[in-house]
Design an enzyme around this catalytic site. Structure first.
Site, short mmCIF file in Angstrom:
data_model
loop_
_atom_site.label_atom_id
_atom_site.label_comp_id
_atom_site.label_asym_id
_atom_site.label_seq_id
_atom_site.Cartn_x
_atom_site.Cartn_y
_atom_site.Cartn_z
N HIS A 129 0.84 -1.20 0.00
CA HIS A 129 0.00 0.00 0.00
C HIS A 129 0.87 1.25 0.00
O HIS A 129 1.66 1.46 0.91
CB HIS A 129 -0.91 0.01 1.22
CG HIS A 129 -1.87 1.16 1.24
ND1 HIS A 129 -1.87 2.08 2.25
CD2 HIS A 129 -2.82 1.55 0.36
CE1 HIS A 129 -2.82 2.98 2.01
NE2 HIS A 129 -3.41 2.68 0.86
N HIS A 154 -8.45 8.02 -4.76
CA HIS A 154 -8.81 6.64 -5.09
C HIS A 154 -9.97 6.59 -6.09
O HIS A 154 -10.09 5.63 -6.85
CB HIS A 154 -9.23 5.88 -3.83
CG HIS A 154 -8.12 5.67 -2.85
ND1 HIS A 154 -7.68 6.66 -2.00
CD2 HIS A 154 -7.35 4.58 -2.57
CE1 HIS A 154 -6.69 6.20 -1.26
NE2 HIS A 154 -6.47 4.94 -1.59
N ARG A 228 -15.50 15.55 20.86
CA ARG A 228 -15.57 15.58 22.32
C ARG A 228 -16.98 16.02 22.71
O ARG A 228 -17.34 17.18 22.62
CB ARG A 228 -14.53 16.56 22.89
CG ARG A 228 -14.62 16.75 24.42
CD ARG A 228 -14.27 15.47 25.15
NE ARG A 228 -14.21 15.63 26.60
CZ ARG A 228 -15.12 15.13 27.45
NH1 ARG A 228 -16.18 14.47 26.97
NH2 ARG A 228 -15.00 15.30 28.75
N CYS A 275 -8.48 19.56 22.90
CA CYS A 275 -9.10 19.24 24.18
C CYS A 275 -8.08 19.45 25.31
O CYS A 275 -6.89 19.17 25.13
CB CYS A 275 -9.58 17.80 24.17
SG CYS A 275 -10.33 17.26 25.74
N TYR A 411 -12.09 21.64 34.25
CA TYR A 411 -11.07 22.28 33.42
C TYR A 411 -10.25 23.28 34.24
O TYR A 411 -10.07 24.42 33.85
CB TYR A 411 -11.72 22.95 32.21
CG TYR A 411 -12.27 21.93 31.23
CD1 TYR A 411 -11.44 21.33 30.28
CD2 TYR A 411 -13.60 21.53 31.30
CE1 TYR A 411 -11.93 20.38 29.40
CE2 TYR A 411 -14.09 20.58 30.42
CZ TYR A 411 -13.26 20.01 29.48
OH TYR A 411 -13.74 19.05 28.62
#
Length: 563
Positions: A129, A154, A228, A275, A411
């Site tokens: 490949h 492709h 997320r 994130c 956070y």
């Protein structure tokens, strides 16, 4: 027919096995010259996203003689009818259920894929490949169609499908019922996701971009952008969607998508979102943290279009920073349809160079609901959670947003010794906004086998929050004892103070002459335009929530000697 010149590279193992495939592809390329240049420099091209670049058929131009450019073009894409005419599924083969195909996902079990109702054994082709083994293995046991839709090359040439037809071993069982929705499941109407993503959860979905696909495109395709979520994905009506604006110093207004498009100048920004927990898995090797064990793929880049938040605030009455100061305005709060709330400082919202957007397109398409459509806040340079999806309400406020994503522990960063929140007033801890400088080695991947003295191209990305550009990436092949600066490529031309997107880099290195079984430790560290640099070890910045890991990125290779 074009004459094809091949160039073999001595250190490339198995490269010659794919020459015939590359030559056939090059020969099927339409060129305005009789000469096309093909390189089998598999080592350098194996992680390229472009099927053509990986194959070495230079479709744009080849150099001839003293540097004259020779134009080459890819064939016209085949129409659906053309495909029906030449791509035939042999219905006489045995029928297999999708669950049967899914079990064929390793070399030991043979690697099967499906396409257009056929089942194909691609095991013997994997080594040949052109895009590398790691990419094609992402489709193992799955439908290869979604991958080909991302890599449209492709579909622009019949050769990949002609080869696939020769690998047929079965058909997808036509009696297998179509997947039905369970209306009692709140996640049943979530969008269909690309099978190449690395999934950590399905309900809600949290998935990262796999390493072998990260550097295929500087701008991440929408279908491969990391996901997320905290809840099911809302299914909102774009035509009647509205967002409300209110709070201090503004007159309440209600705006539709049409209002945003018609009343305000369109702006755009190319932005990397990350994130806060990206690279958390490396923290977990020090001590366990809480949260999803992200690798380094919870990061992606897109070009967003929309209107500047600053313009909308000015339109509603908040004209200047002086007005905000006089009224004690400190935050702009965003509320999402799914209940999430987050806020950013007013200074960022009003910054004429801050580029905060109310975005309604992503990479030239209407913002997909997977990624916040119909409307999302894009806060360049800030942690992902502040880029609120499905935003329905905007409030100008003295106080930051309420809820766990802003005032809770989710956070917020704590020191390495903090393992309990007893006695800590969590609300007083600064919420994460801008993120620190970071980088990662994307290629080669851990465990990659190299030969002594082998030449190797090391590739990766770097990014820093706050729009701070990347000025240097240093790479070491001896665990950090010595360093060489990499070449900065895509993204390196961004403004050093408004570099909202990542920077790609690469470096050619020569592996040391080490005995069989030895380990080579590659490291990288980035420096941003404020000359912040990554810390050496994760131990000193470990935190119980596993946030903002920006320590040196390390990956280990194994030395092997081919007989």
């Amino acid at each position: 027919m074009a004459t094809v010149v091949t160039k073999a590279v001595p250190h490339v193992r198995r490269g010659m096995q794919s020459i015939r495939y590359r030559m056939r592809l090059a020969e099927s390329t339409t060129c305005t010259s009789a000469i096309a240049v093909t390189s089998v420099h598999y080592q350098q091209n194996r992680s390229r996203g472009s099927f053509w670049a990986a194959c070495g058929a230079i479709p744009v131009a080849a150099l001839v003689g003293g540097g004259a450019a020779v134009a080459c073009t890819e064939p016209e894409p085949a129409s659906e009818k053309d495909e029906e005419d030449f791509f035939k599924i042999d219905k006489s083969f045995p029928a297999y259920k999708r669950a049967d195909v899914a079990e064929h996902c390793t070399r030991e079990s043979r690697v099967w894929v499906t396409y257009k109702g056929g089942v194909f054994d691609i095991t013997d082709f994997i080594v040949n490949h052109p895009g590398g083994e790691s990419k094609i293995m992402l489709a193992a046991g799955k439908d290869i169609g979604p991958f080909w839709r991302v890599y449209q090359q492709h579909m622009n040439n019949k050769l990949p499908r002609e080869l696939l037809m020769g690998m047929q071993v079965g058909i997808v069982d036509p009696s297998e019922p179509k997947e039905e929705f369970d209306e009692s499941d709140p996640y049943s109407r979530d969008p269909t996701r690309h099978p190449g993503l690395k999934f950590h959860n399905n309900k809600p979905t949290n998935a990262e971009l796999p390493p072998s696909l990260i550097m295929d495109n500087w701008i991440t395709p929408n279908s491969l952008f990391f996901i997320r979520h905290h809840h099911p994905v809302p299914d909102l009506n774009y035509a009647d969607f509205t967002v409300s604006l209110g709070g201090l110093a503004v007159k309440p207004i209600l705006l539709s998508l049409k209002d945003l498009r018609d009343r305000f100048p369109k702006s755009d920004a190319t932005v990397t979102l990350q994130c806060g927990g990206n690279r958390r898995s490396e923290f977990n090797t020090v001590r366990q943290t809480s949260g999803i064990s992200w690798g380094f793929g919870a990061i992606s880049t897109a070009r967003y279009e929309g209107v500047l938040l600053r313009d909308v605030l000015r339109y509603s009455g908040l004209l200047t920073p002086e007005v905000a100061d006089s009224l004690g305005v400190h935050h702009v709060v965003f509320k999402a349809h799914d209940g999430l709330q987050a806020s950013i400082p007013i200074e960022k919202a009003l910054d004429p160079y801050g580029d905060v957007l109310l975005a309604y397109t992503m990479n030239g398409e209407d913002l997909p609901r997977e990624h916040g459509g119909p409307l999302r806040v894009i806060v360049p340079g800030h942690v992902g959670v502040r880029n609120v999806k499905w935003v329905t309400d905007i409030t100008v406020s003295k106080d930051e947003a309420e809820g766990p994503w802003q005032r809770g522990i989710a956070y917020k960063g704590f020191g390495p010794s903090v393992t309990s929140f007893e006695g800590i007033d969590v609300e007083k801890i600064q919420s994460i906004q801008e993120q620190p400088v970071t980088s990662a080695i994307v290629d080669p991947q851990p465990g990659y086998k190299v030969e002594p003295n082998e030449s190797l191209t090391v590739k990766g990305f770097a990014w820093s929050g706050g729009g701070r550009g990347i000025v240097r990436v240093d790479v070491s092949i001896d665990g950090g004892k010595t360093w060489t600066s990499a070449n900065l490529t895509d993204g390196s031309d961004q403004h050093p103070l408004r570099a909202w997107a990542w920077t790609f880099w690469e470096l050619d290195v020569k592996c040391p002459d080490l005995p069989e079984g030895s380990t080579i430790e590659l490291c990288c560290k980035a420096t941003d335009s404020s000359y912040n640099v990554q810390p050496e070890y994760p131990d000193a910045i470990w935190n119980v929530r596993g946030l903002n890991n920006n320590s040196w990125f390390r990956t280990k290779l194994t030395v092997t000697v081919d007989e």
